[in-house]
Design a protein around this motif. Structure first.
Motif, PDB file in Angstrom:
ATOM      1  N   THR A 132       0.900  -1.439  -0.102  1.00 23.75           N
ATOM      2  CA  THR A 132      -0.062  -0.001  -0.013  1.00 23.75           C
ATOM      3  C   THR A 132       0.929   1.005   0.042  1.00 23.75           C
ATOM      4  OG1 THR A 132      -0.138   0.296   2.488  1.00 23.75           O
ATOM      5  CG2 THR A 132      -1.726  -0.998   1.260  1.00 23.75           C
ATOM      6  N   GLU A 133       0.284   2.397  -0.509  1.00 24.40           N
ATOM      7  CA  GLU A 133       0.988   3.700  -0.372  1.00 24.40           C
ATOM      8  C   GLU A 133       1.094   4.023   0.999  1.00 24.40           C
ATOM      9  OE1 GLU A 133       3.037   6.687  -1.623  1.00 24.40           O
ATOM     10  OE2 GLU A 133       2.248   5.213  -2.866  1.00 24.40           O
ATOM     11  N   GLN A 134       0.298   3.653   1.834  1.00 23.42           N
ATOM     12  CA  GLN A 134       0.558   4.216   3.297  1.00 23.42           C
ATOM     13  C   GLN A 134       1.917   3.456   3.792  1.00 23.42           C
ATOM     14  OE1 GLN A 134      -2.644   2.784   5.772  1.00 23.42           O
ATOM     15  NE2 GLN A 134      -1.959   4.026   7.511  1.00 23.42           N
ATOM     16  N   LEU A 135       1.893   2.203   3.447  1.00 20.46           N
ATOM     17  CA  LEU A 135       3.163   1.203   3.964  1.00 20.46           C
ATOM     18  C   LEU A 135       4.406   1.911   3.455  1.00 20.46           C
ATOM     19  CD1 LEU A 135       4.281  -1.057   5.623  1.00 20.46           C
ATOM     20  CD2 LEU A 135       3.841  -2.395   3.633  1.00 20.46           C
ATOM     21  N   ARG A 136       4.185   2.215   2.077  1.00 16.48           N
ATOM     22  CA  ARG A 136       5.447   2.974   1.299  1.00 16.48           C
ATOM     23  C   ARG A 136       5.846   4.150   2.150  1.00 16.48           C
ATOM     24  NH1 ARG A 136       3.247   0.219  -2.899  1.00 16.48           N
ATOM     25  NH2 ARG A 136       1.867   2.001  -3.386  1.00 16.48           N
ATOM     26  N   LYS A 137       4.951   5.211   2.513  1.00 15.75           N
ATOM     27  CA  LYS A 137       5.248   6.384   3.144  1.00 15.75           C
ATOM     28  C   LYS A 137       5.765   6.175   4.454  1.00 15.75           C
ATOM     29  CE  LYS A 137       3.027  10.838   4.297  1.00 15.75           C
ATOM     30  NZ  LYS A 137       4.171  10.963   5.057  1.00 15.75           N
ATOM     31  N   ALA A 138       5.235   5.100   5.172  1.00 15.12           N
ATOM     32  CA  ALA A 138       5.642   5.071   6.533  1.00 15.12           C
ATOM     33  C   ALA A 138       7.394   4.457   6.444  1.00 15.12           C
ATOM     34  CB  ALA A 138       4.847   3.928   7.127  1.00 15.12           C
ATOM     35  N   GLN A 139       7.446   3.807   5.550  1.00 12.79           N
ATOM     36  CA  GLN A 139       8.893   3.339   5.405  1.00 12.79           C
ATOM     37  C   GLN A 139       9.809   4.410   5.219  1.00 12.79           C
ATOM     38  OE1 GLN A 139      10.671   0.886   6.657  1.00 12.79           O
ATOM     39  NE2 GLN A 139      11.253  -0.631   5.439  1.00 12.79           N
ATOM     40  N   PHE A 140       9.345   5.046   4.055  1.00 13.44           N
ATOM     41  CA  PHE A 140      10.074   6.197   3.683  1.00 13.44           C
ATOM     42  C   PHE A 140      10.228   7.264   4.701  1.00 13.44           C
ATOM     43  CE2 PHE A 140      10.708  10.811   2.035  1.00 13.44           C
ATOM     44  CZ  PHE A 140      11.582  10.618   1.215  1.00 13.44           C
ATOM     45  N   ASP A 141       9.472   7.550   5.553  1.00 14.13           N
ATOM     46  CA  ASP A 141       9.316   8.473   6.641  1.00 14.13           C
ATOM     47  C   ASP A 141      10.373   8.137   7.945  1.00 14.13           C
ATOM     48  OD1 ASP A 141       7.619  10.191   5.322  1.00 14.13           O
ATOM     49  OD2 ASP A 141       5.829   9.518   6.591  1.00 14.13           O
ATOM     50  N   ARG A 142      10.120   6.698   8.253  1.00 14.12           N
ATOM     51  CA  ARG A 142      10.826   6.009   9.155  1.00 14.12           C
ATOM     52  C   ARG A 142      12.370   5.991   8.835  1.00 14.12           C
ATOM     53  NH1 ARG A 142      13.899   1.510  10.116  1.00 14.12           N
ATOM     54  NH2 ARG A 142      13.405   0.563   8.163  1.00 14.12           N
ATOM     55  N   ILE A 143      12.690   5.720   7.442  1.00  9.34           N
ATOM     56  CA  ILE A 143      14.303   5.772   7.142  1.00  9.34           C
ATOM     57  C   ILE A 143      14.632   7.134   6.977  1.00  9.34           C
ATOM     58  CG2 ILE A 143      15.753   5.561   5.092  1.00  9.34           C
ATOM     59  CD1 ILE A 143      13.940   2.867   4.565  1.00  9.34           C
ATOM     60  N   SER A 144      13.782   8.042   6.570  1.00 10.90           N
ATOM     61  CA  SER A 144      14.329   9.698   6.429  1.00 10.90           C
ATOM     62  C   SER A 144      14.666  10.159   7.808  1.00 10.90           C
ATOM     63  CB  SER A 144      13.174  10.485   5.862  1.00 10.90           C
ATOM     64  OG  SER A 144      12.944  10.205   4.477  1.00 10.90           O
TER      65      SER A 144
END
Length: 162
Positions: A132-144
């Motif tokens: 999901t886009e929600q999962l992709r965004k959460a991963q990006f935000d976490r790594i960032s």
């Protein structure tokens, strides 16, 4: 002739498998440092310095600090160094939470004049398996957030040295 046809059929069957699409994501974090690049690299650039600035346990399990050196993080994650320059290194994660995402990272220090430099941390991973886009965004935000904190810590360490 019969053998050639059998070989052709077998070969065609092997290449007919579909390949999953990729969705590579790039996370780039950078920060200016009031120290010369060589000085900054000397403070933060050893392959296991990640233990100090990312707050993980790091052990060199193979190699001598150059390309081919393998570090282990927190007893689980395996990251071989796959490239380096005088002021950078690149690694791949072959075991760990991001390994299935074809995760790679590059840490570099770039000169910005004689007395300043820029720490640049670039991460690349394949988000295609995230459903999901929600999962992709959460991963990006976490790594960032995690690596923004890491470069801020690196800046503090480099500027604190005498």
């Amino acid at each position: 002739m019969m053998n050639s046809r059998c070989l052709l059929v077998l070969t065609l069957g092997m290449v007919a498998a579909p390949v999953a699409a990729s969705n590579y994501v790039v996370v780039r974090r950078e920060i200016l440092v009031e120290r010369p690049a060589e000085s900054v690299w000397q403070r933060i650039g050893s392959y296991c310095a990640i233990g100090e600035w990312l707050k993980v346990k790091c052990t060199i399990v193979a190699g001598n600090g150059g390309v081919g050196t393998v570090r282990q993080l927190n007893g689980v994650t395996i990251e071989p160094m796959v490239g380096s320059t005088a002021l950078s290194y690149t690694y791949a994660q072959t075991a760990g939470t991001m390994a299935a995402l074809n995760y790679h990272g590059t840490l570099a220090v770039e000169p910005v004049g004689a007395r300043r430099s820029r720490i640049v941390y670039t991460l690349v991973y394949d988000a295609a398996s995230m459903t999901t886009e929600q999962l992709r965004k959460a991963q990006f935000d976490r790594i960032s957030a995690r690596f923004q904190g890491a470069i801020e810590t690196m800046k503090e360490l480099a500027e604190a040295q005498k």
